[in-house]
Design an enzyme around this catalytic site. Sequence first.
Site, PDB file in Angstrom:
ATOM      1  N   GLU A 142      33.102  39.352  51.182  1.00 46.10           N
ATOM      2  CA  GLU A 142      34.545  39.080  51.115  1.00 46.10           C
ATOM      3  C   GLU A 142      35.342  40.266  51.651  1.00 46.10           C
ATOM      4  OE1 GLU A 142      37.526  39.153  47.365  1.00 46.10           O
ATOM      5  OE2 GLU A 142      35.906  37.670  47.216  1.00 46.10           O
TER       6      GLU A 142
ATOM      7  N   SER B  30      33.448  32.731  41.183  1.00 50.46           N
ATOM      8  CA  SER B  30      34.338  33.056  42.296  1.00 50.46           C
ATOM      9  C   SER B  30      35.241  31.888  42.637  1.00 50.46           C
ATOM     10  CB  SER B  30      33.527  33.443  43.536  1.00 50.46           C
ATOM     11  OG  SER B  30      34.401  33.698  44.626  1.00 50.46           O
ATOM     12  N   GLY B  31      36.453  32.208  43.021  1.00 48.53           N
ATOM     13  CA  GLY B  31      37.399  31.185  43.441  1.00 48.53           C
ATOM     14  C   GLY B  31      38.816  31.485  43.014  1.00 48.53           C
ATOM     15  N   GLY B  32      38.988  32.558  42.211  1.00 50.15           N
ATOM     16  CA  GLY B  32      40.317  32.913  41.778  1.00 50.15           C
ATOM     17  C   GLY B  32      40.889  31.887  40.815  1.00 50.15           C
TER      18      GLY B  32
ATOM     19  N   ARG C  94      14.443  67.232  62.105  1.00 47.01           N
ATOM     20  CA  ARG C  94      14.056  67.389  60.706  1.00 47.01           C
ATOM     21  C   ARG C  94      12.780  68.224  60.582  1.00 47.01           C
ATOM     22  NH1 ARG C  94      12.417  63.120  58.002  1.00 47.01           N
ATOM     23  NH2 ARG C  94      13.257  63.776  55.987  1.00 47.01           N
TER      24      ARG C  94
ATOM     25  N   HIS D 163      28.441  38.683  47.379  1.00 49.10           N
ATOM     26  CA  HIS D 163      29.532  37.773  47.770  1.00 49.10           C
ATOM     27  C   HIS D 163      30.833  38.558  47.947  1.00 49.10           C
ATOM     28  CE1 HIS D 163      33.179  35.649  46.488  1.00 49.10           C
ATOM     29  NE2 HIS D 163      32.668  34.547  47.021  1.00 49.10           N
ATOM     30  N   ASN D 164      31.148  39.405  46.970  1.00 54.86           N
ATOM     31  CA  ASN D 164      32.391  40.173  47.043  1.00 54.86           C
ATOM     32  C   ASN D 164      32.363  41.181  48.181  1.00 54.86           C
ATOM     33  OD1 ASN D 164      32.889  38.727  44.696  1.00 54.86           O
ATOM     34  ND2 ASN D 164      33.849  40.450  43.663  1.00 54.86           N
TER      35      ASN D 164
ATOM     36  N   GLY E 246      38.740  35.386  25.969  1.00 56.10           N
ATOM     37  CA  GLY E 246      39.502  35.948  27.075  1.00 56.10           C
ATOM     38  C   GLY E 246      40.385  34.917  27.756  1.00 56.10           C
ATOM     39  N   LEU E 247      41.621  34.812  27.302  1.00 55.96           N
ATOM     40  CA  LEU E 247      42.538  33.822  27.865  1.00 55.96           C
ATOM     41  C   LEU E 247      43.494  34.450  28.872  1.00 55.96           C
ATOM     42  CD1 LEU E 247      43.329  31.634  24.716  1.00 55.96           C
ATOM     43  CD2 LEU E 247      42.086  30.945  26.780  1.00 55.96           C
TER      44      LEU E 247
ATOM     45  N   MET F 121      41.789  33.779  34.658  1.00 52.11           N
ATOM     46  CA  MET F 121      40.529  33.072  34.923  1.00 52.11           C
ATOM     47  C   MET F 121      40.077  32.279  33.702  1.00 52.11           C
ATOM     48  SD  MET F 121      39.421  33.370  38.042  1.00 52.11           S
ATOM     49  CE  MET F 121      37.633  33.138  38.008  1.00 52.11           C
TER      50      MET F 121
ATOM     51  N   LYS G 210      26.734  37.739  43.107  1.00 50.50           N
ATOM     52  CA  LYS G 210      28.203  37.753  43.112  1.00 50.50           C
ATOM     53  C   LYS G 210      28.733  39.044  43.725  1.00 50.50           C
ATOM     54  CE  LYS G 210      32.427  36.493  41.934  1.00 50.50           C
ATOM     55  NZ  LYS G 210      33.265  37.675  41.914  1.00 50.50           N
TER      56      LYS G 210
ATOM     57  N   VAL H 189      36.221  38.821  30.171  1.00 49.00           N
ATOM     58  CA  VAL H 189      36.990  40.013  29.820  1.00 49.00           C
ATOM     59  C   VAL H 189      36.743  41.079  30.874  1.00 49.00           C
ATOM     60  CG1 VAL H 189      36.877  39.482  27.363  1.00 49.00           C
ATOM     61  CG2 VAL H 189      35.126  40.952  28.372  1.00 49.00           C
ATOM     62  N   LYS H 190      37.503  42.142  30.813  1.00 51.79           N
ATOM     63  CA  LYS H 190      37.393  43.222  31.783  1.00 51.79           C
ATOM     64  C   LYS H 190      35.985  43.816  31.785  1.00 51.79           C
ATOM     65  CE  LYS H 190      39.676  47.533  33.150  1.00 51.79           C
ATOM     66  NZ  LYS H 190      40.730  48.527  32.782  1.00 51.79           N
TER      67      LYS H 190
END
Length: 484
Positions: free
Chosen positions: A192, A130-132, A447, A188-189, A11-12, A15, A185, A76-77
């Site tokens: 964010e 994480s970090g873009g 209830r 974390h998001n 995956g190039l 990221m 993670k 990859v996605k």
Amino acid sequence: MKKLADIGLIGLAVMGENLVLNMESKGYTVAVYNRTVEKVDKFINGRGANKKFKGAHSIEELCASLEKPRKVMMLVKAGQPVDDFIDLIIPHLEEGDIIIDGGNSHFPDTIRRAEYVESKGLLYIGTGVSGGEEGALLGPSIMPGGSPAAWLAVKDIFQSVSAKVEDGSPCCDWVGEGGAGHFVKMVHNGIEYGDMQIITEAYQLMKELLGMSADEMHEVFKEWNKGDLDSYLIEITRDILGFKDEDGEPMVEKILDTAGQKGTGKWTGVAALDMGIPLTLIGESVFARCLSAQKDLRVEASKVISGPTPKFDGDKTQMINDLKDALFGAKIISYAQGYNLMMEAAKEYGWNLNYGGIALMWRGGCIIRSVFLADIKKAFDKNPSLANLLLDPYFKEIVEKAQAGWRRVCATALTNGVPVPALTSALCYFDGFRSERLPANLLQAQRDYFGAHTYERIDKPRGEFFHTNWTGRGGDTASTTYVV
């Protein structure tokens, strides 16, 4: 160059390309592959030229170029592509080799994949990164989990390329088994999402209520980034507000007000609902993005629905100081709720999470990095069984001091019709959390009235349930008591 590579990457994209450049800069030889093989050649002859890279035009070639135990990392996605690549990789590996998913996969998928890969005699790591783009190149936060036996084989590589804090400690350590790494993670998001939303609410108040220009707001965020709010998101907000378009006007005001999302914030909210954890600020942040996406409907509504016209005649400097307190207080609530969710997940999935260590991993490289994460680490180092950040003396004192300004901000915003869903929901959580008594007694009566769902009594031991025949027509039969 070594005959065999230390690690392979599939995956190039942004990221992947930057992460392998980071690995190579730390002395590692990296084999690279991309489904569109032209990207491999372009990279090897471009940014990767004259460096320690081995280009591969097939999965078989990639795996054959790796030293044992082979380590194949995918960037990859998320979703089906990860499963597809796992099945393509497995036939070319041997017992003890390692497959690594470095994408934003949903943690239940990682749990399933780890079990599947381990059943083939291989090892699996699902790791948050994480970090873009900049973090991947210069040092991201890395949160690995999965097969514990795989950690030693990748530890040196991961910790070498990760961000470092002041004392040199890497922002990377083993999180736990199964999907623990991707769960952390995900949280974390979610945090964010919350941080970004409360910052945008402060921006909206400055712009709509205080009438501040982008340059004035730039100066405020510049000052805030020197103190308690020092963080990556405050820093980039400062830069964004100071950035001009070609015509000299603020770029931020040229951007359409519809927010995108990739789903990790939603996953965090759904996990909280599944586990019964009040993740209010992050939930509101996700819904705020959803509301922003309804742009056409909002434009239509703005023409026919009226509300207060924002008008501020108070002390502008005091209001800006109050906004700082509101941001800081809400930020602490967001972390408190996120940690509460991780604690519940640890119980449910049998993970032994190091909460102070997680704060350390978030100290550098990642999107939510901020100076006060060091204080979170101190809190858990001092009390590893801390049930909620708000019960730590340091954070308790901060939020108590922040609440006066925070309340003034929320009251002023609501009075003037400026939406601040995250700031207000965080404040309501704080008030609910510190309340010995909430109105759930009436809710339980309701209830029981309509569904005979029973209730507990304050004058009886916990765990004893009662039912009242409220109408005189219902009889004494009660519904089964259960908690979702």
